[in-house]
Scaffold this motif. Structure first.
Motif, PDB file in Angstrom:
ATOM      1  N   ALA A 165       0.714  -1.290   0.046  1.00  0.00           N
ATOM      2  CA  ALA A 165       0.055   0.233  -0.108  1.00  0.00           C
ATOM      3  C   ALA A 165       0.998   1.281  -0.142  1.00  0.00           C
ATOM      4  O   ALA A 165       0.656   2.174  -0.826  1.00  0.00           O
ATOM      5  N   ALA A 166       1.832   1.256   0.816  1.00  0.00           N
ATOM      6  CA  ALA A 166       2.693   2.400   0.929  1.00  0.00           C
ATOM      7  C   ALA A 166       3.570   2.450  -0.408  1.00  0.00           C
ATOM      8  O   ALA A 166       4.062   3.603  -0.697  1.00  0.00           O
ATOM      9  N   LEU A 168       2.276   2.719  -3.244  1.00  0.00           N
ATOM     10  CA  LEU A 168       1.492   3.288  -4.214  1.00  0.00           C
ATOM     11  C   LEU A 168       1.885   4.926  -3.997  1.00  0.00           C
ATOM     12  O   LEU A 168       2.018   5.459  -2.954  1.00  0.00           O
ATOM     13  N   GLU A 170       0.247   8.562  -3.698  1.00  0.00           N
ATOM     14  CA  GLU A 170      -1.056   8.822  -2.854  1.00  0.00           C
ATOM     15  C   GLU A 170      -2.413   9.060  -3.795  1.00  0.00           C
ATOM     16  O   GLU A 170      -3.540   8.426  -3.593  1.00  0.00           O
ATOM     17  N   LEU A 173      -3.265   5.350  -4.521  1.00  0.00           N
ATOM     18  CA  LEU A 173      -3.714   4.856  -3.599  1.00  0.00           C
ATOM     19  C   LEU A 173      -5.417   5.019  -3.356  1.00  0.00           C
ATOM     20  O   LEU A 173      -6.202   4.303  -3.131  1.00  0.00           O
ATOM     21  N   TYR A 174      -5.647   6.280  -3.425  1.00  0.00           N
ATOM     22  CA  TYR A 174      -6.976   6.835  -3.195  1.00  0.00           C
ATOM     23  C   TYR A 174      -7.806   6.211  -4.574  1.00  0.00           C
ATOM     24  O   TYR A 174      -9.157   6.014  -4.512  1.00  0.00           O
ATOM     25  N   LYS A 178     -11.175   4.206  -3.893  1.00  0.00           N
ATOM     26  CA  LYS A 178     -12.379   4.641  -4.720  1.00  0.00           C
ATOM     27  C   LYS A 178     -13.178   3.695  -5.399  1.00  0.00           C
ATOM     28  O   LYS A 178     -14.178   3.392  -5.564  1.00  0.00           O
TER      29      LYS A 178
ATOM     30  N   PRO B 140      -4.956  10.997   8.685  1.00  0.00           N
ATOM     31  CA  PRO B 140      -3.818  11.479   7.739  1.00  0.00           C
ATOM     32  C   PRO B 140      -3.899  11.301   6.355  1.00  0.00           C
ATOM     33  O   PRO B 140      -4.840  10.432   5.900  1.00  0.00           O
ATOM     34  N   ARG B 141      -3.123  12.018   5.662  1.00  0.00           N
ATOM     35  CA  ARG B 141      -2.950  11.507   4.248  1.00  0.00           C
ATOM     36  C   ARG B 141      -2.408  10.382   3.973  1.00  0.00           C
ATOM     37  O   ARG B 141      -1.262  10.354   4.644  1.00  0.00           O
ATOM     38  N   LEU B 142      -2.878   9.747   3.183  1.00  0.00           N
ATOM     39  CA  LEU B 142      -2.340   8.319   3.156  1.00  0.00           C
ATOM     40  C   LEU B 142      -1.457   8.312   2.020  1.00  0.00           C
ATOM     41  O   LEU B 142      -1.600   9.236   0.923  1.00  0.00           O
ATOM     42  N   PRO B 143      -0.513   7.634   1.541  1.00  0.00           N
ATOM     43  CA  PRO B 143       0.279   6.628   2.350  1.00  0.00           C
ATOM     44  C   PRO B 143       1.144   6.936   3.295  1.00  0.00           C
ATOM     45  O   PRO B 143       1.859   6.222   4.263  1.00  0.00           O
ATOM     46  N   PHE B 449     -11.405   7.870   5.047  1.00  0.00           N
ATOM     47  CA  PHE B 449     -10.402   8.685   4.579  1.00  0.00           C
ATOM     48  C   PHE B 449     -10.872   9.214   3.288  1.00  0.00           C
ATOM     49  O   PHE B 449     -10.054   9.915   2.642  1.00  0.00           O
ATOM     50  N   MET B 450     -11.969   8.609   2.628  1.00  0.00           N
ATOM     51  CA  MET B 450     -12.625   9.380   1.412  1.00  0.00           C
ATOM     52  C   MET B 450     -13.536  10.416   1.562  1.00  0.00           C
ATOM     53  O   MET B 450     -14.133  10.768   0.698  1.00  0.00           O
ATOM     54  N   PRO B 452     -14.564  14.386   2.659  1.00  0.00           N
ATOM     55  CA  PRO B 452     -15.494  14.237   1.541  1.00  0.00           C
ATOM     56  C   PRO B 452     -14.590  13.712   0.091  1.00  0.00           C
ATOM     57  O   PRO B 452     -15.342  13.321  -0.773  1.00  0.00           O
ATOM     58  N   PRO B 454     -10.919  11.887  -0.890  1.00  0.00           N
ATOM     59  CA  PRO B 454      -9.756  11.263  -0.536  1.00  0.00           C
ATOM     60  C   PRO B 454      -8.427  12.465  -0.206  1.00  0.00           C
ATOM     61  O   PRO B 454      -8.273  13.118  -1.139  1.00  0.00           O
ATOM     62  N   GLY B 455      -8.214  12.317   0.872  1.00  0.00           N
ATOM     63  CA  GLY B 455      -6.938  12.995   1.137  1.00  0.00           C
ATOM     64  C   GLY B 455      -7.190  14.442   2.102  1.00  0.00           C
ATOM     65  O   GLY B 455      -6.448  14.836   2.681  1.00  0.00           O
TER      66      GLY B 455
END
Ligand SMILES: Cc1cc2nc3c(=O)[nH]c(=O)nc-3n(C[C@H](O)[C@H](O)[C@H](O)COP(=O)(O)OP(=O)(O)OC[C@H]3O[C@@H](n4cnc5c(N)ncnc54)[C@H](O)[C@@H]3O)c2cc1C
Lengths: 528, 496, 395
Positions: A165-166, A168, A170, A173-174, A178, B140-143, B449-450, B452, B454-455
């Motif tokens: 996961a890390a 990817l 940001e 990943l999102y 989604k 927090p913002r991933l990853p 985390f999505m 509204p 993502p991030g």
């Protein structure tokens, strides 16, 4: 009663069972595959139902088959040939059509004809899907960890998943998150405006699930079907020479060459357990086979609720397997034709006949097809995915005549009142009437038909519930939850007993991943 | 031009929570409300009996404590009322806080289900507590996040693991399930499953068979504190919040519509009112929904077009209509629902998929004395081949009355003064974009985390100094104050 | 079949090799004669006529048209005068280049944008909340490019109005063969040149008029092979050859900022917010890691590589659109993305991406070339672009 001894016994000669056997044999093990039917292949078989007409009975296209398996088992040497299926043609209710051809410019122009906006979005969308498939693909070859366990193996698995996961970006990943949680309808509404384009694309999100394109989670299934596109080993979707049975035949041949013994007409009745360990199987006819491990390449319900007495499993596990969703939702109509279907939207024989034809005029159309099914009815106007194998591989039908494979949704297993001959005929009639709307000559062209409902899939291919993936690709049935939490690594609560087919991670389709990954885990545990 | 530490746009329950919280921390705070009354979706228009988007709710206990709201007139700890499913054969299924009583009621339908009830409630309570902990965790913002940012997440992960393997997996599995699947795993009685599943579709553009409705079910269970709506008056909740905020020094202005959040050098500088008045602040917290915030309250230039696209494609798509009326005859107390079977609920949703008003809707009726407030689903904001106008409103109202009549015979002749809020009214009168009371569907792809976008689940936005404090962010949806509280905490932790 | 441009009835008759390439889904001539040499020299010595109809063209109209474009591109659109044309890149929010093209201000609130790639979706995404209409006019509008020192004389012979007053990067309304046209003083060759925009339906008379007017001045229809040599000499970048559009890139390292493409001059950090501004401000402050530069290969050194194996220098007359690694000593410090023999300069030149600090003008580097199946390293120097700029280009 005879008795034999092996290192490993594989129950079920579907492609996963055969692949599992081949990999175990490749590691020097003495392996036998026991298949209940007279032929191997499970849901990947080709049979001559009418003289001269060979039907790829259930599965009909290949893209997911892992390229490393093709290479490692040298399948091309054993006859595997995957022929391109270059286009997708969608006739529309207004008499027009929309198509994706095998050339980017041509496809762009075709979509542009319907919507300049969509033509533009199409490229960006395709790139997103490629990126997403690249992002998700590593998960297919990860062994899902048990989140609750503190064993080193699971912690390493957890770490690997975390590192993955890390790794990817940001954005990716999102986007993956989604995509995995969205409905394919929403995803496509966000991108496109042309109904038939959206309908056709959304359809890959419902294959094998009991969900409509408006149900969240279907975008993941759509991605699952995209996965093959990035392998580069062959083109997106292909048709195997001799149909899906051709794939199986090449795997069986490779397995035999590696020393695997394959027995057909050998239905397993029960797994023999001694001192809390699986040590062999008994066939219906009483024959017994003994081995240090037993691998089930049948579906999870059979594997855990039928082959083994419940006392060997924790109650909780039994409940989880009972609750595993295997609602069959797909059927097939395989046709022998005297002539090609002539589509009014693009008359005459042409390129379209060498590709897929999709009856999916809009998302709403497919959603309504689903509405029928969720209340226990066959879709009055179903989604149909058509290919004409004889146009791709001339050996599938007598010269000048054709076979046509129609994959149909939705055809519920639990149809109201249960299945009988007249309901089957009514289902076939729905399909033919729908096709007739777009290709009026179809009815007169039919010289033979094979109707397959989920109940037939269950009866013939031996898949409980008739779900094409041995269990729906629902979010709560994926990765570390497939087929049950804590048992997603192909092991089972019964020592010496493994699961190696589509009901395990990473799921169904002619992919072979479950067969291969499970073999690796079995070898890791060591065979006694 | 006045200068503040923080300006809060919108005086709904979340905006007021944020304001009171920040004011209590000694900040100079201004709240700007477009309407002439405070309370947002909790408070109807002028007359006390006018319908509001929300007919029930309460603030999380920690908010009540922190803001000392009981000192400002809030009723302490309201309990959820009984959820009473009115069945067509005039039987009633009552889900109450009392497990014994509930089991008895369920036993009319299934002894097996009655036996499982205590276990089910135990699981729901554990799961709801876990969800609440998740809502309190800054995301927090991933990853790639710092260890300090990751700590709360790690604590949450430990907490989830602390449930034990069985409940942990049950919790994880629940989230993406449909309400039907989730309940099929537990029960056999359709009436019981439907009553519980009604929470799963409440205010959601989902059917009981849609993936994610189990999560919504859990969310509703958490914020209601049980099955029925809490037994309290939202006007009183708002009044207490308003008094608290003022007492802590916040300035609250009504009839003060914000036209734009002003941005200088990619940083917030204040707000411009529709009146032309300018107020400056280095921090602006917006409790309007994300679509309104990013598509009309700020200019698009400083935003990434891809971000704007994500905002544009946020799913709001309200499906709720409300109605209020008075009855001459006495009304049963509690939260009454018309949700007789899973298929009934699913068919009600089917209509919405195709832009139709449900002919056989899911209704939730809360009563207080002789007035009733009716929650109606599905009334989609986007109607196919029609708009919300006098005709469609009349249709809606007649469906309401006819449906009530099937469950409460003779009510039709007794009720008067029926007033309704269509989804369009929710948008025009309450500034709820597309009539979505949740400021964004609580769908799987719009949660945690999505939510509204993502991030940006941490209240922050791409514009420095601009925060979201409304329901559209992580933890929000319905009346709870979680989003408002989280925003205040996030801002205080930062560099305000 | 690919699509044909409005000029196909003419171009198809003179394409001696029937050598067609793809350009945005259209047939486009690679060259018209058996060799592209005369076409190249027409650019540099007479006038060459290109069919550039496959360019993407968008009409952007409305009160917020300037605001929209200003948000998208890196140059200041608000400041453009009516009749002005600018060349500009545009970026995503990370400050990486998505595409490059021209923006013409046709009126106070009317603009035309041309681009290599489709940009409709991007334009629409950026237009959220703005009062502007965006129309894809790619198919409705045909375009010709007349390039070379004789371009003006030829146009003056057939256009209704004189071109004498038309300055570099300006446009005018005009008519040729009674067909209304817009003529802009722009091009992709680094020579004197004009581009002529017209309704697709009226395209052929314009072609005919230009060919007739140019006959005595050595006009030659030219294809993309000749164009490719000229544009490298002019130091002009080509999308998907010299850079990857940021939204096509699959990995970070495939993306480039305008600074890294040598387009820093086209980035206005003073104007209000636009896509990528924050990232570009930061990059400007830190300095870029990469730079897009010209390389001039030392011909003597190159010759020697061939002499070593007993061959005379064998250099293709075509532009090579493939990556050639660039070294400093034994370390790779970049790659050339386009390289060509320049007939006018009699030099081997290349456009290259080079890493800090080796992109400074005058730095000696090595360019990897293949001589008789073996990798060799030709000495080269980082030089300023354009390699070739005639004094009449802007006059
Ligand atoms: C109608 C249909 C269409 C499909 N279309 C496609 C497609 O186009 N492309 C694609 O990639 N995938 C498709 N699939 C899915 C794909 O075919 C399956 O997921 C895949 O073939 C499953 O392989 P498997 O080896 O996991 O299991 P199976 O193929 O199901 O093999 C299990 C085997 O176990 C045997 N077995 C069961 N019980 C016993 C017993 N007691 N003793 C001995 N043997 C037993 C069965 O007979 C069977 O051979 C389709 C499936 C169906 C049904």
């Amino acid at each position: 009663m005879t008795s034999h001894t092996y290192d490993a016994i594989i129950i079920g000669g579907g492609h996963n069972g055969l692949i599992n056997a081949a990999y175990l044999a490749r590691a020097g093990k003495k392996v036998i595959v026991l298949e209940r039917r007279p032929i191997v292949g499970g849901a990947a078989v080709t049979e001559e139902i009418f003289p001269g007409f060979r039907f790829t009975e259930f599965s009909y296209v290949v893209s997911l088959l892992r390229p490393e398996i093709i290479r490692e088992l040298e399948l091309p040497k054993h006859g595997l040939k995957i022929l391109p299926l270059p286009s997708t043609f969608t006739p529309m209710e207004n008499g027009d059509y929309i198509a994706a051809w095998d050339d980017h410019d041509k496809t762009r122009r075709e979509i542009y004809r319907h919507s300049p906006k969509d033509a533009d979005a199409y490229d960006d969308y395709a790139r997103l899907m490629v990126r997403m498939a690249m992002a998700v693909k590593p998960l297919l070859s990860l062994i899902p960890p048990d989140l609750a366990s503190l064993s080193p193996r699971d912690l390493v698995g957890l770490l690997k998943t975390g590192l993955y996961a890390a790794s990817l970006s940001e954005k990716d990943l999102y986007a993956v998150a989604k995509l995995v949680t969205q409905s394919s309808g929403d995803l496509l509404d966000d991108w496109f405006e042309t109904d038939a384009l959206k309908g056709t694309k959304s359809a890959s999100g419902i294959i094998g699930t009991f969900l409509g394109p408006r149900s969240p989670g279907t975008a993941y299934v759509l991605l699952h079907h995209y996965m093959g596109e990035i392998d580069g080993a062959f083109r997106a979707w292909g048709f195997a020479k001799n149909g899906s049975g051709g794939v199986t035949a090449s795997i069986a041949s490779a397995a035999r060459a590696l020393g695997v013994e394959i027995r057909t007409d050998a239905p397993v009745k029960q797994v023999i357990v001694k001192n809390g360990r699986a040590v062999g199987v008994a066939l219906e006819n009483g024959d017994e086979f003994h081995a240090s491990v037993v691998v089930s390449a049948a579906d999870p319900k059979r594997t855990f609720l039928q082959f083994v007495e419940p006392k060997y499993f924790p109650d909780e596990f039994i409940t989880q397997i009972r609750n595993f969703r295997v609602r069959g939702s797909s059927g097939k109509l395989n046709l022998a034709l005297s002539e090609l279907p002539n589509f009014t939207a693009l008359p005459g024989e042409g390129e379209l006949h060498r590709g897929a034809v999709s009856i999916s005029p809009s998302i709403d159309y497919i959603e309504r097809a689903f509405d029928d099914a969720k209340y226990g009815q066959v879709s009055r106007r179903p989604y149909i995915d058509i290919i004409i194998p004889s146009m791709i591989d001339p050996e599938m039908a007598p010269p000048g005549q054709h076979v046509m494979s129609c994959f149909v949704q939705y055809v519920p297993y639990d149809v109201e009142g249960g299945w009988d001959e007249s309901k089957k005929e009514a289902f076939a009639e729905n399909v033919i009437a729908t096709l007739e709307q777009y290709a009026p000559n179809i009815r007169r062209a039919i010289i033979g038909k094979q109707i397959i409902t989920p109940v037939d899939i269950e009866r013939i291919a031996g898949i409980t519930g008739g779900n094409i993936f041995h269990g729906e690709l629902l979010l709560h049935q994926l990765f570390f939850l497939r087929p049950a939490p804590q048992w997603a690594d192909f092991r089972t609560p019964l020592p010496g007993y493994y699961l190696a087919a589509s009901g395990a991670h990473p799921g169904g389709g002619i992919m072979g991943a479950a067969g291969k990954l499970s073999a690796q885990e079995i070898l890791k545990d060591g065979l006694r | 031009m006045n200068s503040y530490d923080a300006i809060i746009i919108g005086a709904g329950h979340n905006g007021l929570t944020t304001a009171a919280w920040l004011a209590k921390a000694g900040k100079k705070v201004l709240v700007l409300e477009k309407r002439s009354v405070v309370g947002g979706a909790c408070v109807g228009n002028d007359a006390a009996l006018d319908p509001a988007p929300f007919s029930g709710g309460f603030l999380r206990p920690d908010i009540v404590r922190h803001l000392k709201l009981t000192q400002f007139g809030l009723n302490p700890a309201p309990v959820a009322t009984d959820l009473i499913s009115l069945l067509p054969d005039s039987r009633q299924l009552v889900l109450s806080a009392d497990p014994v009583k509930t089991a008895e009621s369920i036993a009319q339908f299934s002894a097996a289900d009655a036996a499982k009830w205590p276990d089910f409630v135990r699981f729901m309570d554990k799961a709801a507590a876990t969800l609440e902990a998740a809502y309190a965790t800054p995301i927090p913002r991933l990853p790639k996040f710092s260890p300090t940012e990751g700590l709360p997440l790690a604590q949450l992960a430990l907490k989830i693991r602390g449930l034990g393997a069985r409940d942990m997996y049950a919790f994880i599995r629940l989230l993406p399930m449909s309400a039907k699947e989730f309940l099929d795993d537990w029960f056999e009685s359709d009436a019981l499953k439907a009553a519980i599943a009604s929470l799963g579709i409440h205010n959601a553009n989902l059917g009981v068979m849609s993936a994610g409705s189990a999560y919504n079910l859990l969310h509703q269970y958490l914020i209601r504190g049980g099955w029925g709506q809490p037994a309290n008056d939202l006007r009183q909740v708002i009044a207490a919040l308003e008094s608290a905020a003022k007492a802590f020094g916040a300035e609250i202005r009504t009839s003060a519509e914000v036209a734009r959040v002003t941005v200088e050098n990619e940083r917030v500088s204040g707000v411009l009112l529709a009146s032309g008045e300018q107020n400056s602040a280095g921090t602006v917290l917006c409790s309007a929904d994300p679509k309104r915030t990013f598509l009309s309250l700020v200019t698009p230039e400083p935003l990434d077009p891809e971000f704007v696209w994500q905002v544009q494609t946020l799913k709001m798509r309200g499906v709720t209509a409300m109605a209020a009326a008075q009855s001459a005859a006495p009304l049963p107390a509690g939260t009454l629902i018309v949700a007789p079977s899973l298929n009934y609920l699913e068919r009600a949703y089917d209509a919405a998929k195709y832009g139709q008003i449900s002919e056989k809707p899911y209704l939730e009726i809360t009563t207080a004395g002789n007035s009733l407030s009716i929650h109606f689903q599905f009334a989609p904001y986007f109607l196919k081949n029609a708009t919300w106008n006098a005709e469609t409103r009349a249709k809606l109202e007649s469906i309401v009355v006819d449906t009530l009549e099937t469950r409460l015979p003779n009510l039709k002749s007794q009720i008067h003064n029926l007033k309704s809020l269509t989804p369009l009214d929710l948008e025009t009168a309450f500034s709820l974009t597309e009539g979505d009371p949740h400021h964004g569907q609580l769908a799987l792809d719009q949660f945690f985390f999505m939510r509204p976008i993502p991030g940006y689940a941490s209240q922050k936005t791409p514009i420095a100094g601009l925060y979201l404090c409304g329901s559209g962010v992580h933890g929000g949806g319905g009346v709870s104050g979680i989003a408002g509280r989280n925003a205040a905490k996030a801002v205080l932790k930062g560099s305000l | 079949m690919l699509r044909t441009t409005p000029f196909h009835p003419r171009t198809s008759l003179i394409n001696q090799l029937q050598n067609w390439r793809r350009w945005s889904g259209y047939y486009t001539a690679g060259l018209y004669e058996m060799s592209h040499e005369r076409e190249y020299w027409a650019i540099r010595n007479a006038a060459a006529l290109f069919d550039v109809s496959p360019l993407m063209k968008y009409l952007i109209e409305g009160p917020d048209a300037a605001r929209l474009l200003d948000r998208i591109v890196t140059r200041d659109v608000q400041k453009m005068s009516i009749g002005q044309v600018i060349y500009t890149p545009w970026c995503n929010a990370e400050g990486k280049v998505l595409d490059d093209g021209t923006v013409s201000r046709l009126g106070e609130t009317t603009f035309r944008m041309t681009s290599a790639d489709p940009n409709l979706r991007w334009l629409n995404l950026n237009a959220a909340g703005m009062d502007v209409s965006i129309t894809d006019i790619s198919d409705q509008m045909a375009a010709l490019s007349l390039q070379g020192p004789k371009a003006r004389v030829i146009l003056n012979r057939c256009a209704a109005k004189s071109l004498d007053g038309l300055k570099y990067f300006r446009l005018m309304e005009n008519a040729i063969a009674e067909v209304p046209v817009t003529i802009s003083r722009t091009g992709y060759t680094g020579d004197l040149g004009y581009e002529i925009w017209m309704e697709a339906a009226n395209a052929l008379p314009v072609w005919d008029a230009l060919m007739a007017a140019g006959h005595d001045y050595g006009i030659a229809p030219a294809g993309i092979l000749a164009l490719d040599v000229a544009r490298v000499e002019a130091g002009l970048i080509l999308i998907e050859t010299d850079y990857t559009a940021a939204h096509h890139a699959l990995i970070e390292s495939q993306k480039s900022s305008p600074f890294e493409l040598g387009l820093g001059w086209a980035v206005n950090l003073e104007k209000g917010p636009f896509n990528g501004k924050q990232a570009l401000v930061a990059e400007k402050a830190h300095g870029s890691e990469w730079m897009f530069v010209g390389l001039e290969v030392d011909w003597v050194g190159m010759e020697r590589l061939f002499h070593e194996v007993g061959l005379p220098p064998q250099i293709s007359p075509l532009t090579l659109r493939a990556s050639l690694p660039v070294f400093k000593g034994s370390a790779q410090v970049g790659y050339a993305s386009s390289s060509t023999w320049s007939p006018v300069l009699k030099k081997y030149i290349a456009l290259a991406h080079v890493q800090k600090p080796y992109f400074e003008i005058g730095t000696d580097v090595l360019l990897e070339v293949t001589v008789e199946h073996q990798r060799k390293y030709a000495p080269a120097k980082v030089v300023k672009t354009p390699f070739y700029e005639p004094e009449w280009k802007k006059k």
